[in-house]
Enzyme design. Structure first.
Site, PDB file in Angstrom:
ATOM      1  N   GLY A 114      17.823 -12.351  37.447  1.00  0.00           N
ATOM      2  CA  GLY A 114      16.824 -11.439  36.879  1.00  0.00           C
ATOM      3  C   GLY A 114      16.586 -10.245  37.791  1.00  0.00           C
ATOM      4  CE1 TYR A 115      18.650 -10.326  42.281  1.00  0.00           C
ATOM      5  CE2 TYR A 115      19.913  -8.417  42.978  1.00  0.00           C
ATOM      6  CZ  TYR A 115      19.391  -9.660  43.244  1.00  0.00           C
ATOM      7  OH  TYR A 115      19.607 -10.218  44.471  1.00  0.00           O
ATOM      8  CB  THR A 121      25.074 -12.846  32.636  1.00  0.00           C
ATOM      9  OG1 THR A 121      25.305 -11.455  32.769  1.00  0.00           O
ATOM     10  CG2 THR A 121      26.339 -13.537  32.154  1.00  0.00           C
ATOM     11  CD  GLU A 133      26.262  -9.454  41.005  1.00  0.00           C
ATOM     12  OE1 GLU A 133      25.186  -9.295  41.593  1.00  0.00           O
ATOM     13  OE2 GLU A 133      26.433  -9.167  39.806  1.00  0.00           O
TER      14      GLU A 133
END
Ligand SMILES: Cc1cc2nc3c(=O)[nH]c(=O)nc-3n(C[C@H](O)[C@H](O)[C@H](O)COP(=O)(O)OP(=O)(O)OC[C@H]3O[C@@H](n4cnc5c(N)ncnc54)[C@H](O)[C@@H]3O)c2cc1C
Length: 397
Positions: free
Chosen positions: A126-127, A160, A243
């Protein structure tokens, strides 16, 4: 880095190959497209690897990593790519896991790391927010302290596969008066907490891969704060480097080029196999050259990670080149299958539909994969932003 494999490394490759051959779920072999898989299918290989302690290969041994050398990890990726294995998703293994074992409390490590290793707990990231993507530090979701809880309000987007998530890691503003980067905290949230609503966003190929996540008065215990309040930006950046270096996908692109060569050998142009066409052969060769260069950059990064350095700004180079190659591969595949790529539409193979693709099996999904992969130069921080990072952090401009 020496790329001649030792006897031990060759034996390791045999061991890994045999394990994959004997244990990789048969029903997941040769899946054409992945975005509509069930939760169980996504997690099947992860859970098998978890039982063997091979799901978190890059973690320090202390936290359940394998202790493999960079060459062993390279072999591991190659062997999984050979069968197109559905690897553990990155959100737990490569993103929040490293944040928790590096910055989290002992309680957080005990509580969360086992579920990430085993594949029992699904994490979401949740960015991003509607007004905060590239300019992430301008995020507006707030977490306000109320006794021993934070109360979170806001909207995240592009989360996602959050429709499957058990837990999420959220960047929230905890000090609105501080400078942008200084008032952010990194908070772990149980996705079953009242006030969380996950709404689907359909991508261009019709898949439900991403979501909007709405948070309304979501009460989260303060012990779910990772590290220190208002220092979340440091942890957020650390996570992004992990990431990005995971996005390069070298082994998988190598496999993709092999597949492209096979397709180009089966397809023909002007009565000749496509692979014998000078123009097309040159395009494949250029892609291979670019991939080899990327592979060496990745190996250098892996070697420096093995020497104790975390991924730094060079992960931006891996991200840009890796995603450009992945996109190019889907472009050339679509070009190779020609008209057969065009008629495919998601759902065509569904029950009661007679319009099966007229082309060979390898042309199925060529178009929707091509469209789906446009995402790679956007997610993980867009490639333009990675170029900005390279100019500042590597070139010092
Ligand atoms: C399929 C997919 C999955 C995703 N999954 C997640 C997820 O799970 N969790 C999550 O938090 N986020 C996720 N994201 C969000 C992703 O990180 C953002 O989309 C990305 O950071 C870009 O932000 P934006 O979409 O707001 O675009 P914007 O920031 O609005 O950018 C729009 C365009 O402007 C360019 N641009 C912006 N600023 C600059 C600049 N300073 N210099 C040069 N060019 C610039 C960008 O490169 C881009 O081309 C996902 C995105 C996609 C597409």
């Amino acid at each position: 880095m020496n790329l001649d494999f030792t006897t031990e490394e060759n034996a390791f490759r045999e061991e890994v190959r045999a394990f994959i051959r004997e244990n990789y779920p048969k029903e997941l072999m040769n899946m054409g497209t992945r975005e509509d898989l069930t939760r169980e299918q996504f997690l099947a290989w992860h859970k098998i690897l978890g039982k063997k302690d091979w799901s978190t290969v890059a973690w320090p041994k202390k936290y359940g990593g394998t202790g493999w050398t960079s060459t062993q990890r390279y072999i591991w990726s190659e062997e999984n790519a050979r069968v197109d294995a559905l690897m553990p998703l990155p959100f737990g293994v490569s993103m929040v896991g490293p944040v928790i074992y590096t910055f989290g409390s002992e309680e957080q490590k005990e509580r969360h790391l086992p579920g990430i290793r085993s594949g029992d707990v699904w994490w979401a990231q949740g960015y991003s927010e509607p007004g905060a993507g590239s300019d992430l530090a301008s995020l507006k979701t707030t977490a306000v302290r109320d006794g021993d809880h934070y109360v979170i309000n806001g909207q995240k987007t592009w989360t996602t596969l959050a429709q499957h998530a058990d837990w999420g890691f959220f960047l929230c503003r905890t000090d609105p008066s501080a400078k942008q980067q200084e008032g952010i905290s990194f908070i772990l949230v149980d996705m079953k907490t009242p006030g969380i609503e996950v709404r689907p966003i359909k991508l261009i190929d019709g898949t439900h891969e991403v979501n909007e996540t709405w948070l309304t008065d979501v009460r989260v215990p303060v012990e779910n704060l990772v590290g220190k309040e208002n220092e979340g930006w440091t942890y957020a950046k650390f996570l992004l480097a992990h990431e990005r270096s995971g996005i390069a996908g070298v082994a998988r692109s190598k496999r993709g080029i092999e597949r492209l060569r096979d397709i180009a050998s089966s397809e023909s142009i002007d009565g000749e196999p496509l692979i014998a066409n000078g123009d097309f052969a040159r395009k494949i060769s250029q892609l291979e050259i670019d991939l080899t260069a990327l592979e060496f950059t990745e190996l250098r990064t892996l070697a420096s990670e093995a020497a104790g350095k975390g991924p730094g700004p060079e992960s931006s180079i891996l991200k840009i080149k890796g995603t450009e190659i992945q996109q190019r591969l889907t472009e050339l595949t679509l070009e190779a299958v020609g008209n057969y790529g065009a008629p495919y539409a998601r759902g065509m193979e569904g029950h009661g539909v007679n319009d099966l693709n007229v082309g060979p099996d390898y042309s199925n999904h060529a178009a929707d994969t091509y469209f789906n992969m446009r995402k790679t130069s956007i997610y993980g921080g867009s490639n333009e932003i990675q170029r900005n990072i390279i100019t500042k952090m590597i070139l010092g401009l």
